[in-house]
Design a protein around this motif. Structure first.
Motif, short mmCIF file in Angstrom:
data_model
loop_
_atom_site.label_atom_id
_atom_site.label_comp_id
_atom_site.label_asym_id
_atom_site.label_seq_id
_atom_site.Cartn_x
_atom_site.Cartn_y
_atom_site.Cartn_z
N HIS A 1 0.43 -1.24 -0.22
CA HIS A 1 -0.30 -0.11 0.45
C HIS A 1 0.93 1.40 0.17
O HIS A 1 1.78 1.53 0.57
N HIS B 1 1.33 5.31 0.14
CA HIS B 1 1.12 7.39 0.19
C HIS B 1 1.78 8.05 -0.62
O HIS B 1 2.90 7.79 -0.56
N ASN C 1 -0.06 11.41 -5.87
CA ASN C 1 -1.27 10.65 -6.91
C ASN C 1 -2.52 11.04 -6.11
O ASN C 1 -2.35 11.41 -5.10
N GLU C 2 -3.54 11.19 -7.17
CA GLU C 2 -4.84 10.90 -6.10
C GLU C 2 -5.57 10.14 -6.13
O GLU C 2 -6.28 10.56 -4.71
N GLN C 3 -4.57 8.82 -6.05
CA GLN C 3 -5.58 7.88 -5.40
C GLN C 3 -3.95 7.00 -4.25
O GLN C 3 -2.98 7.01 -5.41
N ASP C 4 -4.16 6.28 -3.67
CA ASP C 4 -3.40 5.63 -3.17
C ASP C 4 -2.89 4.07 -4.27
O ASP C 4 -3.44 3.74 -4.73
N THR C 5 -1.38 3.92 -4.54
CA THR C 5 -0.96 2.82 -4.98
C THR C 5 -0.83 1.67 -4.82
O THR C 5 -0.87 1.54 -3.41
#
Length: 249
Positions: free
Chosen positions: A142, A144, A148-152
């Motif tokens: 996970h 952060h 990035n707009e969303q976590d990878t």
């Protein structure tokens, strides 16, 4: 408990120094309170950097403390504190028998989680095809990243994220500092790259760029990285690439 060095030594080259204190007592709670008093009384004067106390799994009266110092000389400074001498005598009175002390010059100190994190930075910067990351990153990784707009989420997504950077730059990481505590490793790094391909819509410039940042990784019991938090100067990077030209007032 803390270090009470009673064994003479020769000193020598400055290196990390460890003392093992072995004692048997049925009054550990009293010793623990005594050590809390010592910590308070020596605030700002003691030289110990790390202490671990363990209880024998098969003997509840058997305790071992491992205390670390920057060097033998610093351990001697700690031993010579008047507060140390006073507490030592009180501690002996609480033990079932005389404690024993083993002095060690550390010849190898390997922080395994930190070593794995360092290897991660080295691996993602190698030239050519990205090597497998299975022994470094967990499948449920996970990530952060404030850019990035969303976590990878997941190994495959992280490989794509790394691939985006690798397709845009030839780069290296210089690890400046690492601090490891429990399952967390914090790394301060300097990234140096040459833009060799498109990045964030910017065509290749061939420019040499530098960026600094810090990454905090959490590792699992196998030593694999399961979560990461990134902070880095992405705005400064874009400025070096000329992406902000025309936007400046």
């Amino acid at each position: 408990m803390v270090l009470f060095n009673r064994t003479p030594g020769t000193g020598g080259t400055i290196m990390t120094f460890v003392q093992i204190i072995d004692c048997k007592t049925s009054r550990f709670d009293d010793i623990n309170r005594l050590m809390d008093t010592w910590v308070e009384q020596t605030r700002g004067k003691r030289t110990a950097t790390h202490a671990v106390v363990g209880k024998d799994h098969s003997d509840a009266s058997h305790f071992i403390e491992i205390v670390e110092f920057p060097s033998y000389e610093e351990a001697m400074r700690n031993s010579n504190l008047p507060e140390t001498d006073k507490i030592f005598r009180e501690m002996v009175a609480l033990c079932d028998e005389m404690p024993t002390f083993t002095d060690l010059d550390v010849v190898r100190d390997e922080q395994l989680y930190a070593a794995n994190v360092r290897r991660f930075f080295e691996t993602i910067a190698v030239k050519g095809e990205l090597p497998p990351l299975d022994d470094l990153i967990a499948e449920n990784y996970h990530d952060h990243d404030p850019a990035n707009e969303q976590d990878t989420m997941g190994m495959d997504a992280m490989r794509r994220e790394i691939g985006m950077w690798r397709s845009g730059f030839d780069f290296t990481f210089d690890v400046e500092d690492q601090i490891s505590q429990g399952d967390r490793v914090s790394t301060r790094w300097t990234w140096r790259g040459t833009q060799t391909g498109e990045f964030m819509g910017l065509p290749s410039t061939g420019k040499n760029v530098v960026m600094t940042g810090t990454t905090l990784f959490r590792c699992n019991e196998e030593g694999k990285i399961v979560e990461g938090w990134w902070q880095y100067d992405r705005l400064g990077l874009m400025a070096q690439l000329g992406a902000l030209e025309g936007l400046e007032q």
